[in-house]
Design a protein around this motif. Structure first.
Motif, short mmCIF file in Angstrom:
data_model
loop_
_atom_site.label_atom_id
_atom_site.label_comp_id
_atom_site.label_asym_id
_atom_site.label_seq_id
_atom_site.Cartn_x
_atom_site.Cartn_y
_atom_site.Cartn_z
N MET A 214 0.87 -1.26 0.13
CA MET A 214 -0.08 -0.01 -0.08
C MET A 214 0.69 1.16 -0.12
N ALA A 215 1.97 1.24 0.90
CA ALA A 215 2.97 2.30 0.69
C ALA A 215 3.43 2.35 -0.64
N GLU A 216 3.77 1.59 -1.42
CA GLU A 216 4.27 1.85 -2.80
C GLU A 216 3.29 2.28 -3.59
N ALA A 217 2.17 2.05 -3.49
CA ALA A 217 1.01 2.56 -4.18
C ALA A 217 0.60 4.06 -3.53
N GLY A 218 1.18 4.53 -2.70
CA GLY A 218 0.94 5.99 -2.06
C GLY A 218 -0.15 5.98 -1.20
N GLN A 219 -0.66 4.87 -0.77
CA GLN A 219 -1.75 4.85 0.25
C GLN A 219 -1.11 4.37 1.46
N ARG A 220 -1.82 4.72 2.72
CA ARG A 220 -1.50 4.25 4.08
C ARG A 220 -2.56 3.78 4.75
N PRO A 221 -2.34 2.52 5.27
CA PRO A 221 -3.46 1.94 5.96
C PRO A 221 -3.86 2.80 7.37
N GLY A 222 -4.89 2.25 8.10
CA GLY A 222 -5.25 2.78 9.38
C GLY A 222 -4.20 2.15 10.51
N SER B 288 10.20 5.08 -1.92
CA SER B 288 9.71 3.71 -1.92
C SER B 288 10.18 3.13 -0.38
N PRO B 289 9.44 1.98 0.13
CA PRO B 289 10.10 1.31 1.06
C PRO B 289 11.33 0.99 1.28
N VAL C 121 27.40 3.95 -6.13
CA VAL C 121 27.43 2.88 -7.16
C VAL C 121 27.09 1.48 -6.27
N GLU C 122 27.24 1.22 -5.14
CA GLU C 122 26.94 0.19 -4.25
C GLU C 122 25.47 0.16 -4.17
N LEU C 123 24.64 1.24 -4.12
CA LEU C 123 23.01 1.01 -3.86
C LEU C 123 22.74 1.01 -5.49
N VAL C 124 23.10 1.44 -6.46
CA VAL C 124 22.36 1.39 -7.67
C VAL C 124 22.98 0.03 -8.40
N ASP C 125 24.36 -0.14 -8.37
CA ASP C 125 25.00 -1.30 -9.27
C ASP C 125 25.01 -2.40 -8.51
N ILE C 126 25.22 -2.43 -7.31
CA ILE C 126 25.21 -3.62 -6.44
C ILE C 126 23.97 -4.43 -5.72
N ALA C 127 23.31 -3.08 -4.98
CA ALA C 127 22.12 -3.56 -4.46
C ALA C 127 20.96 -3.59 -5.07
N GLY C 128 20.94 -2.71 -6.44
CA GLY C 128 20.18 -2.92 -7.57
C GLY C 128 18.78 -2.05 -7.28
N LEU C 129 19.08 -0.98 -6.21
CA LEU C 129 18.02 -0.01 -6.25
C LEU C 129 17.88 0.89 -7.59
N GLU C 130 16.49 1.17 -7.46
CA GLU C 130 16.25 2.20 -8.70
C GLU C 130 16.86 3.63 -8.31
N ARG C 131 17.26 4.47 -9.20
CA ARG C 131 17.75 5.69 -8.94
C ARG C 131 17.35 6.63 -8.03
N THR C 132 15.69 6.54 -8.10
CA THR C 132 15.19 7.53 -7.21
C THR C 132 15.06 6.71 -5.81
N GLU C 133 15.01 5.53 -5.67
CA GLU C 133 15.37 4.91 -4.37
C GLU C 133 16.69 5.20 -3.71
N ALA C 134 17.78 4.97 -4.42
CA ALA C 134 18.96 5.26 -4.07
C ALA C 134 19.16 6.96 -3.80
N ALA C 135 18.75 7.73 -4.56
CA ALA C 135 18.80 9.09 -4.35
C ALA C 135 18.32 9.45 -2.79
N ALA C 136 16.95 8.91 -2.61
CA ALA C 136 16.54 9.01 -1.54
C ALA C 136 17.00 8.60 -0.18
N ALA C 137 18.00 7.37 -0.49
CA ALA C 137 18.46 6.72 0.71
C ALA C 137 19.90 7.64 1.01
N LEU C 138 20.25 8.21 -0.33
CA LEU C 138 21.63 9.02 0.28
C LEU C 138 21.08 10.54 0.57
N GLY C 139 19.98 10.85 0.58
CA GLY C 139 19.41 12.17 0.81
C GLY C 139 19.92 13.24 -0.11
#
Length: 186
Positions: A5-13, A70-71, A142-160
């Motif tokens: 649900m979080a990936e879809a942009g919704q939050r449960p109660g 993303s989560p 490089v580690e987050l995108v090329d090794i861990a396989g995160l999408e660029r937007t996910e890696a950018a968020a993880a790195l702030g």
């Protein structure tokens, strides 16, 4: 893997948060474990760091905002901070005493499973060793995108950082790695 649900942009109660977190945990625990297995060959440390990451994640989950990323990216951001704090403790010599005081020893089967995972990440550790010549920020990108396989937007968020800044870091780091690899094979 089904979309949470979080990936879809919704939050449960509030009652659904535990179920949503469990789904995120199950979807990403192997990736987080592999992240730490690339950084240390000690099964107990891998297990402790993975557990610390998810303890921090579950305590901050009610404030997680799926609109900001993303989560998976959120978890890797937490994992990065957990590992950085671990490195600080180790460098100050505090890690051994703290770990022995409050840890549960792994069972034989648990340790054997983690040893297999650590062995599977051996090539990843070798790549990380080769990446030592990179600036820390470039290395993490490089580690987050090329090794861990995160999408660029996910890696950018993880790195702030912004996606544009991440692209620049990746370009610079990959160019330097190609040069390093080329020199090693000459």
């Amino acid at each position: 893997m089904s979309e949470t649900m979080a990936e879809a942009g919704q939050r449960p109660g509030a009652s659904g948060l535990a179920a949503e977190f469990e789904q995120i945990y199950r979807a990403h625990v192997q990736e987080v474990t592999a992240y730490f297995a690339r950084r240390t060959a000690d099964p107990q440390t891998v297990a402790d760091l993975t557990a610390d990451t998810f303890v921090r994640a579950i305590t901050s989950f009610p404030t997680f905002d799926p609109a900001r990323g993303s989560p998976r990216g959120w978890l890797f951001g937490i994992a990065r901070r957990v590992f950085a704090q671990h490195c600080e403790r180790v460098s100050r010599g505090q890690d051994v005493t703290a770990r022995l005081a409050g840890r549960r020893e792994l069972g034989v089967d648990e340790a054997a499973e983690l040893v297999v995972r650590i062995d599977a990440e051996c090539r990843g550790r070798e790549l990380l060793d080769g990446m030592a010549a990179l600036a820390p920020a470039d290395r993490e990108a490089v580690e987050l995108v090329d090794i861990a396989g995160l999408e660029r937007t996910e890696a950018a968020a993880a790195l702030g950082i912004s996606s544009g800044a991440l692209r620049i870091r990746l370009f610079r780091a990959r160019a330097k790695l190609r040069k390093i690899v080329g020199e090693e094979h000459e």
